[in-house]
Design a protein around this motif. Sequence first.
Motif, PDB file in Angstrom:
ATOM      1  N   ILE A   1       0.854  -1.181   0.000  1.00 35.38           N
ATOM      2  CA  ILE A   1       0.000   0.000   0.000  1.00 35.38           C
ATOM      3  C   ILE A   1       0.891   1.232   0.000  1.00 35.38           C
ATOM      4  CG2 ILE A   1      -1.722   1.282   1.324  1.00 35.38           C
ATOM      5  CD1 ILE A   1      -2.667  -1.299   2.525  1.00 35.38           C
ATOM      6  N   HIS A   2       0.712   2.072  -0.988  1.00 36.80           N
ATOM      7  CA  HIS A   2       1.430   3.350  -0.997  1.00 36.80           C
ATOM      8  C   HIS A   2       0.467   4.435  -0.510  1.00 36.80           C
ATOM      9  CE1 HIS A   2       5.130   2.476  -3.569  1.00 36.80           C
ATOM     10  NE2 HIS A   2       4.521   1.311  -3.430  1.00 36.80           N
ATOM     11  N   VAL A   3       0.946   5.311   0.368  1.00 40.36           N
ATOM     12  CA  VAL A   3       0.099   6.411   0.842  1.00 40.36           C
ATOM     13  C   VAL A   3       0.899   7.717   0.814  1.00 40.36           C
ATOM     14  CG1 VAL A   3      -1.292   4.927   2.342  1.00 40.36           C
ATOM     15  CG2 VAL A   3       0.711   6.058   3.280  1.00 40.36           C
ATOM     16  N   PRO A   4       0.216   8.830   0.533  1.00 44.31           N
ATOM     17  CA  PRO A   4       0.911  10.113   0.556  1.00 44.31           C
ATOM     18  C   PRO A   4       1.030  10.624   1.992  1.00 44.31           C
ATOM     19  CG  PRO A   4      -1.350  10.396  -0.211  1.00 44.31           C
ATOM     20  CD  PRO A   4      -1.194   8.944   0.104  1.00 44.31           C
ATOM     21  N   VAL A   5       2.184  11.173   2.331  1.00 42.52           N
ATOM     22  CA  VAL A   5       2.403  11.735   3.664  1.00 42.52           C
ATOM     23  C   VAL A   5       1.465  12.926   3.866  1.00 42.52           C
ATOM     24  CG1 VAL A   5       4.082  13.004   5.067  1.00 42.52           C
ATOM     25  CG2 VAL A   5       4.794  10.957   3.835  1.00 42.52           C
ATOM     26  N   GLY A   6       0.854  13.007   5.053  1.00 38.14           N
ATOM     27  CA  GLY A   6       0.049  14.174   5.414  1.00 38.14           C
ATOM     28  C   GLY A   6      -1.401  14.123   4.968  1.00 38.14           C
TER      29      GLY A   6
END
Length: 315
Positions: A130-135
């Motif tokens: 799973i890739h997620v964007p920081v913030g």
Amino acid sequence: MNADAHSVLVPAGPQAAGIAHLWWIYFGVCLVIALAIIGLTAALALRRTPVTAPDVAGDSRLARIVGGAVILSVLIVFGLLIVDLVIARSLRVPADRPALSIEVTGHQWWWSVRYLDPAVHKSFVTANEIHVPVGRTVRLLLKSADVIHSFWAPSFAGKKDLVPGHPAELTFQADRAGTFRGQCAEFCGLQHAHMDLVIVAEPPKQFEAWATASRGDGAVARGDSAVRGRAVFMSHSCALCHTIEGTPARSQVGPDLTHLASRTTIGAGAFPNTRGYLAGWIVDAPSLKPGVSMPPNPLPGDDLQALLDYLESLK
Ligand code: CUA
């Protein structure tokens, strides 16, 4: 897997930080109580005064001490309960806050990951990573395809069970970039321990680049060997279970392989995604991870090498 610490006490987001905070409060309170009990027990054991006949004044004093201790215990337990409720409340993310929605489905023993987008053509599927964007708030929609699993990424949030027929939600946010581990936390059969996932938190721009690449079809086979490998994939049992976008392979029994080569592990974190392990997995997955649905594929050497060339091109 080169992942950051897999620990509740090393939080990487506000939800996990709240849970770590709660852990330290409980630890501190329990430590003080344990030390007090040990100290009092030691003081009593070392007391020189001999036990004498019953004395009424002493008994009433003892009753006051025991009564006081009971009241103190009740107050401490209620105090911890209130702290627990306050922190649990602070973990909730308002439902109207814009979030990245990802549907995560537990299978024996791997994770299917679908990025949802109101524009349907922008949705895409991957597996075990799973890739997620920081913030940014991430809302996981959790489902199970078979038995009860549990999603647990201790750096980001608490556990959430995946119960068949009962979709659940888990919301979290990553505060720093890094590669983190997740793990199935509910015993779900023989390979429960090898139902890992990788969570990659990255700066928004990097995430967008990854998402854009992930939306595309699988790489077009280039070179004689990869072209032959593609034909091997489509004519053997591979295509009966897996999807590669842009090809006739559309089955969803096993993980989506459209961008297999961009993932760091195979077999849900069981092995690094290297040519050697991939070859072993194709030829005889059940001997590497007993119980998996993937059958052995005893391919001739040339076909296997060609297939590996094709799969390694699926960036
Ligand atoms: Cu899935 Cu344990």
